[in-house]
Design an enzyme around this catalytic site. Structure first.
Site, PDB file in Angstrom:
ATOM      1  CE1 TYR A  12     -12.825 -33.591 104.562  1.00  0.00           C
ATOM      2  CE2 TYR A  12     -12.126 -33.310 107.036  1.00  0.00           C
ATOM      3  CZ  TYR A  12     -11.782 -33.704 105.853  1.00  0.00           C
ATOM      4  OH  TYR A  12     -10.557 -34.306 105.590  1.00  0.00           O
TER       5      TYR A  12
ATOM      6  CB  CYS B 295      -6.533 -38.301 105.589  1.00  0.00           C
ATOM      7  SG  CYS B 295      -5.741 -37.558 104.069  1.00  0.00           S
ATOM      8  CG  HIS B 296     -10.579 -38.998 106.708  1.00  0.00           C
ATOM      9  ND1 HIS B 296      -9.575 -38.766 105.578  1.00  0.00           N
ATOM     10  CD2 HIS B 296     -11.327 -37.680 107.277  1.00  0.00           C
ATOM     11  CE1 HIS B 296     -10.675 -38.154 105.002  1.00  0.00           C
ATOM     12  NE2 HIS B 296     -10.820 -37.359 105.693  1.00  0.00           N
ATOM     13  N   GLY B 297      -7.247 -40.950 109.930  1.00  0.00           N
ATOM     14  CA  GLY B 297      -6.854 -42.065 111.110  1.00  0.00           C
ATOM     15  C   GLY B 297      -6.981 -43.173 110.903  1.00  0.00           C
TER      16      GLY B 297
END
Lengths: 405, 170
Positions: free
Chosen positions: A294, B134-136
Site C-alpha cells: 500500500y 484516501c490518497h490526498g
C-alpha cells in the site's frame, strides 16, 4: 530418490498398495531424508500447513452461518458473534488466523531469502510459493470484504479501482468485477464465492509446492548440496515431525494469545460500522500484512504509475532466482549479501509503517525513498553482488567441519 | 528429413477441427464470464430524479445514483467566479467550467475520486472544492483535479433539468 522400495507388511496392504500406492507415498514421506542441521526457521512450512487447514475448517463452519447479502452480511456477523454456539471463537480464530498465516508466510519467505532457498535447483518451488502468496493476498482481501463494514466496503472500492488504471479497458474491467457501477450486492456475493474457492486452489498449489520440494530435497542453513540419504541426513519422521510439532505448539500459544486476549488488535475499529457508500472513512488502511505494498502504491503521484509499481513489487519476486546469480546459497557465506538482506528487511518494515501513516509530508518522502530502495535491492544490488561479492569458503558437508576437528 | 512435408488433406482437417474446437470453447466460456457483468435489474435502476428546492446557496447534497454518490452543489457567486477565472494551462485535465455545468449555479457531478474511488470531502482542500482523504487529491470549485494522484476531473453524469427545481440524473 534413493530410498529403499517399500514393501507393505500385511497381505491386504500389499494388495491395496499394488492398486493405489498410498502406503508407498506415506513411507516416502516418513523416510524422506532431511538435512540434519535444519534450524527452527525451517519449521514454518509445517506451521503454514496448519494455518491453511485451520482457515479452511473454521471458514467452512462460518460459511454455515454467514449470509452474503448487503442487507444481512453485517448482521449475520454479529449473529455469529452473539448467538451461534462458539461463533465468537470460530470467527476470532478465522480472522486472527489470517494474520497468523501471513506472519508465518513472511517468516517463511525471509528464511528463503536469507538461505538462498530460491536458487537452482529450487526455482519452481519458489515460483509456486509466490503463486500461493499471491492467492493468499487475494483470498484475504476478499475475506475482509465479507463482514460488509466500512473498511470492507472502502477497501473493496479502492482495490477494485486499481484495475481502472488500465488504459482503454480499465473501466469495463472494474464494471465487470463489480457486476454493477459500484461495489454492491453482486460484488459481495461473488467475493464470497471466490473466497470459498481460492483456499482450495491454494491447497492444490501447496501439494505441488511440496512435490517440487521432494525432488531436490530441502535446502539447509549452510546451503550446500548433500548426498541423500547419508550421514548428513535424518529421516523426516520422527526427527523433523517432532521438531515441527514443538515449533507449532509455540506458534499456537501465540495464536491463542491473540484470539483470547486481544482478538481485535490487528483489525480496524471502523469495520464495526456498517458499510456506507456515501461516506469514506477519513483514514483507509488495509490489513497490516498488505501495508508495504500500500505504501508503494501511494508513494507514486500518478494513478497508473502507482498501480504498475504495486504489481511490479510483487512480480519482481518471481524473477528473483534469475536476478541473484550468486552460486553460493546461504547468506552465512556471503558477507555483503548478508548485510543487504537486513537492509531489505528494515526497508520492508519501514514501508509497512509508512503504509499505515497518512501519505503526506515527511512520511511520503520516506515512503518514496523506501520504495526506490526496494526496487534497487532486486534490480541493482543483487545482480551486482552476484559478480563482485567475494564469498567465504563453503564446507564440503554438514558433518565434515565437526568430524574433522 | 529437412524437406517440409506437403500440406495434406489431413493437415487441413486438423486445422479445421482445432479452429472449430477453439470457437466452441470460447462460446462455452463466454456465458461464464459475461454473467459477472451488470445484470438487467442493475441496469434498470439507471435514473434518479432530485428535487432542488431545499438547497441553499453554498450548500450541497449527496444523492445515490447507480450505487454511487452524486454531489449536487448550489455554488455561490464567488465560487463560480473562482472556477471560471482559472487559467486552463494550470490544470492537469483542462476543462472549462462552463463545459462542466448546465446552469452556472448548479454543479452536478459524480462524488467519486477518479484515483481509486473514494468519496471526497466537500469544502476541504487547498482549492476550496473537495479533498479526497484516501490518497490526498485536491479538487477545485468546479470539481477539477488540481493536485494529487487522481488523473482526471470528477466525472459529470448525464443529467437534465426536468423543470427549474428538478433534475433527472441518468
Amino acid at each position: 530418490m534413493s530410498e529403499k522400495t517399500y514393501v507393505p507388511s500385511t497381505k491386504f496392504g500389499k494388495w491395496f498398495n499394488d492398486r493405489l500406492p498410498l502406503l508407498s507415498l506415506s513411507a516416502h514421506l516418513m523416510e524422506y531424508p532431511t538435512p540434519k542441521n535444519l534450524n527452527y526457521w525451517w519449521t514454518f512450512g509445517g506451521i503454514l500447513t496448519f494455518c491453511l487447514a485451520s482457515q479452511i475448517v473454521t471458514g467452512i463452519v462460518l460459511g454455515m452461518h454467514y449470509i452474503a447479502h448487503t442487507d444481512m452480511a453485517f448482521n449475520s456477523i454479529e449473529h455469529i458473534m452473539r448467538d451461534v454456539n462458539y461463533g465468537w471463537l470460530l470467527r476470532y480464530i478465522h480472522s486472527n488466523g489470517a494474520s497468523m498465516f501471513f506472519l508465518a508466510v513472511y517468516i517463511h519467505i525471509f528464511r528463503s531469502l536469507f538461505y538462498g532457498s530460491y536458487k537452482s535447483p529450487r526455482e519452481i518451488i519458489w515460483i509456486l510459493g509466490m503463486m500461493i502468496y499471491l492467492l493468499m493476498m487475494a483470498t484475504a482481501f476478499m475475506g475482509y470484504v465479507l463482514p460488509w463494514g466500512q473498511m470492507s466496503f472502502w477497501g473493496a472500492t479502492v482495490i477494485t479501482n486499481l484495475f481502472s488504471a488500465i488504459p482503454l479497458i480499465g473501466d469495463s474491467i472494474t464494471t465487470w468485477l463489480w457486476g454493477g457501477y459500484s461495489v454492491d450486492n453482486p460484488t459481495l456475493t461473488r467475493f464470497f464465492s471466490l473466497h470459498y474457492l481460492l483456499p482450495f486452489m491454494i491447497l492444490g498449489l501447496v501439494v505441488l509446492h511440496i512435490w517440487a520440494l521432494h525432488v531436490p530435497g530441502n535446502n539447509n542453513p549452510i546451503g550446500i548440496d548433500i548426498k541423500k540419504p547419508s550421514k548428513d541426513t535424518v529421516p523426516f519422521h520422527p526427527y523433523i515431525t517432532i521438531k515441527d510439532l514443538f515449533a507449532l505448539l509455540i506458534f499456537v500459544i501465540i495464536f491463542a494469545g491473540f484470539v483470547f486476549f486481544s482478538p481485535n488488535i490487528l483489525g480496524h475499529p471502523d469495520n464495526y460500522i456498517p458499510a456506507n457508500p456515501l461516506i469514506t472513512p477519513t483514514h483507509i488502511v488495509p490489513e497490516w500484512y498488505l501495508l508495504p505494498f500500500y505504501a508503494i502504491l501511494r508513494s507514486v503521484p500518478d494513478k497508473l504509475g502507482g498501480v504498475i509499481l504495486l504489481f511490479a513489487s510483487i512480480f519482481i519476486l518471481f524473477a528473483l532466482p534469475w536476478l541473484d546469480r550468486s552460486k553460493v546459497r546461504s547468506a552465512i557465506f556471503r558477507p555483503l549479501y548478508r548485510q543487504f538482506f537486513w537492509i531489505l528487511m528494515i526497508d520492508v518494515f519501514v514501508l509497512g509503517y509508512m503504509g499505515a501513516m497518512p501519505a503526506e509530508g515527511t512520511y511520503l518522502l520516506i515512503a518514496r525513498i523506501a520504495t526506490a530502495y526496494y526496487f534497487v535491492h532486486f534490480l541493482v544490488v543483487l545482480p551486482i553482488l552476484s559478480s563482485v561479492e567475494k564469498t567465504e569458503p563453503i564446507p564440503l558437508g554438514i558433518s565434515d567441519p565437526v568430524l574433522k576437528t | 528429413m529437412d524437406e517440409k512435408p506437403k500440406k495434406s488433406k489431413r493437415d487441413f482437417l486438423f486445422t479445421a477441427s482445432y479452429t472449430l474446437g477453439a470457437v466452441g470453447i470460447g462460446a462455452t466460456i463466454w456465458p461464464l464470464i459475461d454473467q459477472m457483468n451488470p445484470d438487467t435489474s442493475v441496469k434498470a435502476l439507471a435514473t434518479t430524479e432530485v428535487d432542488l428546492t431545499q438547497i441553499e446557496p453554498g450548500n450541497s447534497i449527496t444523492v445515490l445514483w447507480r450505487g454511487k454518490p452524486v454531489f449536487i452543489k448550489r455554488r455561490t457567486q464567488s465560487e463560480i467566479e473562482e472556477a471560471e477565472s482559472v487559467n486552463l494551462t494550470e490544470l492537469p485535465h483542462p476543462e472549462k467550467d462552463q463545459d462542466r455545468v448546465k446552469k452556472k449555479e448548479w454543479l452536478v457531478m459524480l462524488g467519486v475520486c477518479t484515483h481509486l474511488g473514494c468519496v471526497p470531502l466537500s469544502d476541504k482542500g487547498e482549492y476550496n472544492g473537495w479533498f479526497c482523504p484516501c490518497h490526498g487529491s485536491h479538487y477545485d470549485t468546479s470539481g477539477r483535479i488540481r493536485k494529487g494522484p487522481a488523473p482526471t476531473n470528477m466525472e459529470i453524469p448525464k443529467y437534465e433539468f426536468v423543470n427549474n427545481n428538478t433534475i433527472k440524473i441518468g
